[in-house]
Design a protein around this motif. Structure first.
Motif, mmCIF file in Angstrom:
data_model
loop_
_atom_site.group_PDB
_atom_site.id
_atom_site.type_symbol
_atom_site.label_atom_id
_atom_site.label_comp_id
_atom_site.label_asym_id
_atom_site.label_seq_id
_atom_site.Cartn_x
_atom_site.Cartn_y
_atom_site.Cartn_z
ATOM 1 N N ASP A 115 45.138 -6.065 -54.575
ATOM 2 C CA ASP A 115 45.276 -7.338 -55.302
ATOM 3 C C ASP A 115 43.991 -8.163 -55.235
ATOM 4 O O ASP A 115 43.716 -8.951 -56.142
ATOM 5 N N LYS A 116 43.224 -8.003 -54.153
ATOM 6 C CA LYS A 116 42.018 -8.804 -53.970
ATOM 7 C C LYS A 116 40.741 -8.005 -54.228
ATOM 8 O O LYS A 116 39.644 -8.534 -54.092
ATOM 9 N N TYR A 126 37.833 -5.757 -56.304
ATOM 10 C CA TYR A 126 37.214 -5.658 -57.616
ATOM 11 C C TYR A 126 37.646 -4.317 -58.211
ATOM 12 O O TYR A 126 37.679 -3.297 -57.511
ATOM 13 N N TYR A 157 46.456 -6.186 -61.900
ATOM 14 C CA TYR A 157 45.149 -6.437 -61.308
ATOM 15 C C TYR A 157 44.125 -6.887 -62.353
ATOM 16 O O TYR A 157 42.931 -6.951 -62.065
ATOM 17 N N LEU A 158 44.569 -7.197 -63.555
ATOM 18 C CA LEU A 158 43.669 -7.450 -64.671
ATOM 19 C C LEU A 158 42.645 -8.544 -64.386
ATOM 20 O O LEU A 158 41.496 -8.461 -64.811
ATOM 21 N N SER A 159 43.045 -9.575 -63.633
ATOM 22 C CA SER A 159 42.123 -10.682 -63.354
ATOM 23 C C SER A 159 40.945 -10.244 -62.491
ATOM 24 O O SER A 159 39.923 -10.943 -62.424
ATOM 25 N N ASN A 160 41.062 -9.079 -61.825
ATOM 26 C CA ASN A 160 39.991 -8.579 -60.958
ATOM 27 C C ASN A 160 39.195 -7.453 -61.613
ATOM 28 O O ASN A 160 38.368 -6.813 -60.956
ATOM 29 N N TRP A 161 39.439 -7.200 -62.902
ATOM 30 C CA TRP A 161 38.702 -6.160 -63.606
ATOM 31 C C TRP A 161 37.319 -6.685 -63.961
ATOM 32 O O TRP A 161 37.185 -7.688 -64.655
ATOM 33 N N ILE A 162 36.259 -6.019 -63.475
ATOM 34 C CA ILE A 162 34.897 -6.529 -63.666
ATOM 35 C C ILE A 162 34.022 -5.576 -64.451
ATOM 36 O O ILE A 162 32.819 -5.815 -64.608
#
Length: 310
Positions: A192-193, A195, A287-292
């Motif tokens: 969850d945390k 990258y 986990y989309l918000s952590n996709w870089i």
């Protein structure tokens, strides 16, 4: 138990290398040929990373990896009694990259992967570089073995920082010059945390701490990898990637590390630690918000191991 195990390993380390490599050959045969240790994991990982290679090509990589794996442990045992001349002759490197940063009054952060033989690289660093090395490590559950490896890894001055209490342990060094060594290719415990970005084309979790620490402290970052010249002889490559990482956008340092690690593995695939399930943290849209990554994220769950037979 500590003295018994340490004494046995020290006495073994006094054997000449030809005998130790003979032992490595036997252990390799016993562990991998007879018992088939983690062969399914090795095959699965290589099938995912190199779908373009034939099964025979991947099997050749596996065989070479297995030899490098047992050689690494045998060479690590030799370090218990090995002196400076032995170590510096077997691990050459671009140590001037670190010393130039030190002479300018700068700290340094190293990002590297599990390339053989990282234990020898750690010991050789102490004979060649000016920064005190802070080595982040995961404590072993067996107290005797944990003590033995802590003493071995600090043989040439490395200051060990437990990953389980890293923030507190780093406080006493924050106003000093140091080199922080991070093996940054582990699978994060908390997806969850993490990258998230593609690694060999597969959604993969990367630890965010190395990038965040470098950007927060604006600590120059050097990427390091080790190549094998011949059996028992290695070269440490060092590349200054960013002197001012706080100027980089979020995610850029991790993307560069991903590209670097892929290139290193493709160059000498048998030198990387394939015996763990690198893609065991499957991708979920949560986990989309952590996709870089610079390409779109998958829209559905991805568990790459489900698509291959083991």
């Amino acid at each position: 138990m500590y003295y018994l195990v340490y004494g046995f390993l020290y006495l073994m380390s006094l054997l000449p290398m030809w005998m130790l490599y003979g032992l490595s050959d036997f252990v390799c045969w016993l562990l991998f040929r007879l018992f088939g240790y983690r062969h399914g994991v090795l095959s699965a990982n290589l099938a995912l990373a190199f779908p373009e290679k034939s099964e025979q090509e991947r099997e050749t990589i596996i065989r070479r990896f297995q030899q490098n794996f047992t050689d690494t442990f045998i060479e690590t045992i030799k370090l218990f009694s090995a002196g400076k001349d032995f170590i510096t002759s077997r691990m050459t490197g671009e140590f001037h990259v670190f010393n130039e940063l030190y002479d300018r009054g700068l700290k340094c952060q190293v990002h590297m992967g599990h390339n053989f033989n990282w234990e020898l690289g750690n010991i050789a660093y102490g004979y060649n570089c000016k920064h005190p090395l802070l080595g982040v490590y995961m404590p072993l559950k067996n107290k005797a073995m944990d003590r033995i490896f802590r003493e071995l890894r600090s043989k040439t001055g490395t200051i060990l920082v437990p990953a389980t209490d890293m923030r507190k342990s780093m406080l006493q060094h924050r106003d000093k010059q140091y080199l922080l060594g991070l093996v940054a290719d582990q699978v994060p415990s908390n997806p969850d945390k993490a990258y998230w970005l593609n690694f060999f084309g597969i959604p993969s979790a990367f630890i965010p701490g190395p990038e965040k620490g470098a950007r927060t402290g604006n600590i120059p970052v050097v990427f390091v990898h080790i190549t094998r010249k011949k059996r028992g002889y290695y070269h440490l490559h060092a590349k200054l990637v960013s002197e001012n990482p706080h100027e980089l956008p979020e995610g850029e340092l991790t993307r560069r590390y991903r590209d670097f690690l892929e290139d290193v593995i493709r160059e000498q695939p048998d030198m990387w630690l394939w015996s763990h399930r690198r893609w065991k943290k499957g991708w979920k849209p949560a986990y989309l918000s952590n996709w870089i990554d610079n390409v779109p994220a998958p829209e559905k769950d991805v568990n790459p191991y489900e698509s291959i037979s083991q």
